[in-house]
Motif scaffolding. Structure first.
Motif, PDB file in Angstrom:
ATOM      1  N   SER A  34      20.105  43.784  45.739  1.00  0.00           N
ATOM      2  CA  SER A  34      20.434  44.988  46.185  1.00  0.00           C
ATOM      3  C   SER A  34      20.421  46.116  44.792  1.00  0.00           C
ATOM      4  CB  SER A  34      21.790  45.193  46.711  1.00  0.00           C
ATOM      5  OG  SER A  34      22.076  46.491  46.819  1.00  0.00           O
ATOM      6  N   PRO A  35      19.821  47.448  44.975  1.00  0.00           N
ATOM      7  CA  PRO A  35      19.657  48.274  43.937  1.00  0.00           C
ATOM      8  C   PRO A  35      20.990  49.115  43.852  1.00  0.00           C
ATOM      9  CG  PRO A  35      18.680  49.246  45.778  1.00  0.00           C
ATOM     10  CD  PRO A  35      19.034  47.808  46.338  1.00  0.00           C
ATOM     11  N   ILE A  36      22.241  48.735  44.850  1.00  0.00           N
ATOM     12  CA  ILE A  36      23.302  49.394  44.612  1.00  0.00           C
ATOM     13  C   ILE A  36      24.486  48.465  44.846  1.00  0.00           C
ATOM     14  CG2 ILE A  36      23.268  49.585  47.177  1.00  0.00           C
ATOM     15  CD1 ILE A  36      24.750  52.533  47.038  1.00  0.00           C
ATOM     16  N   TYR A  37      25.647  48.840  43.913  1.00  0.00           N
ATOM     17  CA  TYR A  37      26.818  48.035  44.245  1.00  0.00           C
ATOM     18  C   TYR A  37      27.826  48.897  44.289  1.00  0.00           C
ATOM     19  CZ  TYR A  37      30.193  44.345  43.513  1.00  0.00           C
ATOM     20  OH  TYR A  37      31.145  43.554  43.785  1.00  0.00           O
ATOM     21  N   THR A  38      28.868  48.516  45.180  1.00  0.00           N
ATOM     22  CA  THR A  38      29.943  49.417  45.501  1.00  0.00           C
ATOM     23  C   THR A  38      31.204  48.748  45.327  1.00  0.00           C
ATOM     24  OG1 THR A  38      28.381  50.680  47.065  1.00  0.00           O
ATOM     25  CG2 THR A  38      30.836  51.237  47.309  1.00  0.00           C
ATOM     26  N   ASP A  39      31.964  49.418  44.597  1.00  0.00           N
ATOM     27  CA  ASP A  39      33.444  48.914  44.304  1.00  0.00           C
ATOM     28  C   ASP A  39      34.559  49.999  44.664  1.00  0.00           C
ATOM     29  OD1 ASP A  39      35.768  47.454  43.648  1.00  0.00           O
ATOM     30  OD2 ASP A  39      35.253  46.981  41.852  1.00  0.00           O
ATOM     31  N   ASN A  40      35.178  50.104  45.673  1.00  0.00           N
ATOM     32  CA  ASN A  40      36.065  51.293  45.881  1.00  0.00           C
ATOM     33  C   ASN A  40      37.203  51.080  45.497  1.00  0.00           C
ATOM     34  OD1 ASN A  40      33.946  53.029  46.978  1.00  0.00           O
ATOM     35  ND2 ASN A  40      34.015  52.275  48.915  1.00  0.00           N
ATOM     36  N   ARG A  41      37.499  49.842  45.038  1.00  0.00           N
ATOM     37  CA  ARG A  41      38.834  49.661  44.297  1.00  0.00           C
ATOM     38  C   ARG A  41      38.941  50.295  43.123  1.00  0.00           C
ATOM     39  NH1 ARG A  41      38.225  43.282  45.929  1.00  0.00           N
ATOM     40  NH2 ARG A  41      36.012  43.841  44.966  1.00  0.00           N
ATOM     41  N   ARG A 202      17.108  49.989  51.934  1.00  0.00           N
ATOM     42  CA  ARG A 202      17.884  50.018  52.982  1.00  0.00           C
ATOM     43  C   ARG A 202      17.080  49.920  54.449  1.00  0.00           C
ATOM     44  NH1 ARG A 202      21.204  54.234  55.353  1.00  0.00           N
ATOM     45  NH2 ARG A 202      19.578  54.826  56.797  1.00  0.00           N
ATOM     46  N   LYS A 203      15.961  49.911  54.408  1.00  0.00           N
ATOM     47  CA  LYS A 203      15.037  49.220  55.758  1.00  0.00           C
ATOM     48  C   LYS A 203      15.001  48.109  55.829  1.00  0.00           C
ATOM     49  CE  LYS A 203      11.426  53.093  55.062  1.00  0.00           C
ATOM     50  NZ  LYS A 203       9.973  53.231  54.919  1.00  0.00           N
ATOM     51  N   ASP A 204      15.213  47.208  54.913  1.00  0.00           N
ATOM     52  CA  ASP A 204      15.138  45.742  55.099  1.00  0.00           C
ATOM     53  C   ASP A 204      15.847  44.994  54.091  1.00  0.00           C
ATOM     54  OD1 ASP A 204      14.930  42.964  55.889  1.00  0.00           O
ATOM     55  OD2 ASP A 204      12.537  43.013  55.790  1.00  0.00           O
ATOM     56  N   PRO A 205      17.165  45.190  53.912  1.00  0.00           N
ATOM     57  CA  PRO A 205      17.852  44.668  52.721  1.00  0.00           C
ATOM     58  C   PRO A 205      17.842  43.170  52.515  1.00  0.00           C
ATOM     59  CG  PRO A 205      19.371  45.502  54.348  1.00  0.00           C
ATOM     60  CD  PRO A 205      18.086  46.029  54.941  1.00  0.00           C
ATOM     61  N   ALA A 206      17.856  42.634  53.715  1.00  0.00           N
ATOM     62  CA  ALA A 206      17.777  41.063  53.556  1.00  0.00           C
ATOM     63  C   ALA A 206      16.530  40.583  52.786  1.00  0.00           C
ATOM     64  CB  ALA A 206      18.125  40.459  54.851  1.00  0.00           C
ATOM     65  N   SER A 207      15.296  41.081  53.016  1.00  0.00           N
ATOM     66  CA  SER A 207      14.218  40.669  52.630  1.00  0.00           C
ATOM     67  C   SER A 207      13.559  41.451  51.118  1.00  0.00           C
ATOM     68  CB  SER A 207      13.180  40.928  53.472  1.00  0.00           C
ATOM     69  OG  SER A 207      13.529  40.242  54.841  1.00  0.00           O
TER      70      SER A 207
END
Length: 211
Positions: A34-41, A202-207
């Motif tokens: 993934s080109p994004i990582y989110t950590d709202n903590r 975002r269109k196909d993150p699993a692949s």
């Protein structure tokens, strides 16, 4: 005037709660690249941002849901945020574990829910919706009604949208993937080329493999 989504996006990007790295992808626990990582903590470490998010989540909840009896936070990311919201709204609070404790009372839900209560579930982040819906199921299994879910951020995956629809869960969020990309491009955090990569993911993150 800036929209609330954009205000939240600016704050999350500023403190690196949302990180964008199209050239050096992250690996999620699921194994997805993934080109994004989110950590709202991370928002909990910044009092002004923490309070802003708490107040806006409370407003969102009160605008969309009526006759709320209790708040349930989803472990682990939303435990603190859920507690802050419950305190602000003077409502009972519980949090839902990802799995029952392996000792003691083996609780899945920490706290006390009464069958028949109307509950709003609080999440920090919605990705595929799997863990969120496990929490919803746990609350429903003790005889309570889940009247909705409120989250800080959502990736907006169609898979998650379909899952919530099938489970009959209304979801409201403060911010989303599109708003984060718009703000990131405007402030120079990402380039036009990065933007295209992020949209493709975002269109196909699993692949997606980052190439």
């Amino acid at each position: 005037m800036k929209t609330l989504e954009r205000q939240i996006a600016e704050k999350l990007l500023k403190i690196n709660a949302v990180k964008l790295q199209p050239a050096i992808p992250f690996t999620w626990a699921s194994g997805w690249k993934s080109p994004i990582y989110t950590d709202n903590r991370k928002t909990l470490s910044y009092p002004a941002i923490r309070t802003f998010i708490k107040i806006e989540l409370c407003r969102l909840i009160l605008e969309h849901f009526d006759n709320i009896d209790a708040i349930a936070g989803v472990a682990t990311g939303a435990i603190a945020q859920g507690a802050l919201i419950a305190e602000q709204l003077s409502l009972p609070y519980v949090y839902v574990r990802s799995a029952p404790k392996e000792h003691g009372l083996e609780n899945l839900i920490e706290g006390n829910l009464i069958p028949g209560q109307r509950v709003v579930v609080v999440e920090d982040l919605i990705s595929t919706g799997g863990s969120s819906l496990k929490a919803v199921e746990a609350v429903r299994n003790v005889g309570c009604e889940v009247i909705g879910m409120a989250a800080i951020f959502s990736y907006g995956f169609p898979l998650a949208t379909d899952r919530f629809k099938a489970a009959k869960v209304d979801v409201v969020t403060l911010c989303n993937y599109e708003a984060a990309l718009e703000v990131a491009l405007e402030i120079g955090y990402i380039s036009d080329t990065d933007l295209e990569t992020l949209k493709e993911w975002r269109k196909d993150p699993a692949s997606w493999n980052g190439k």
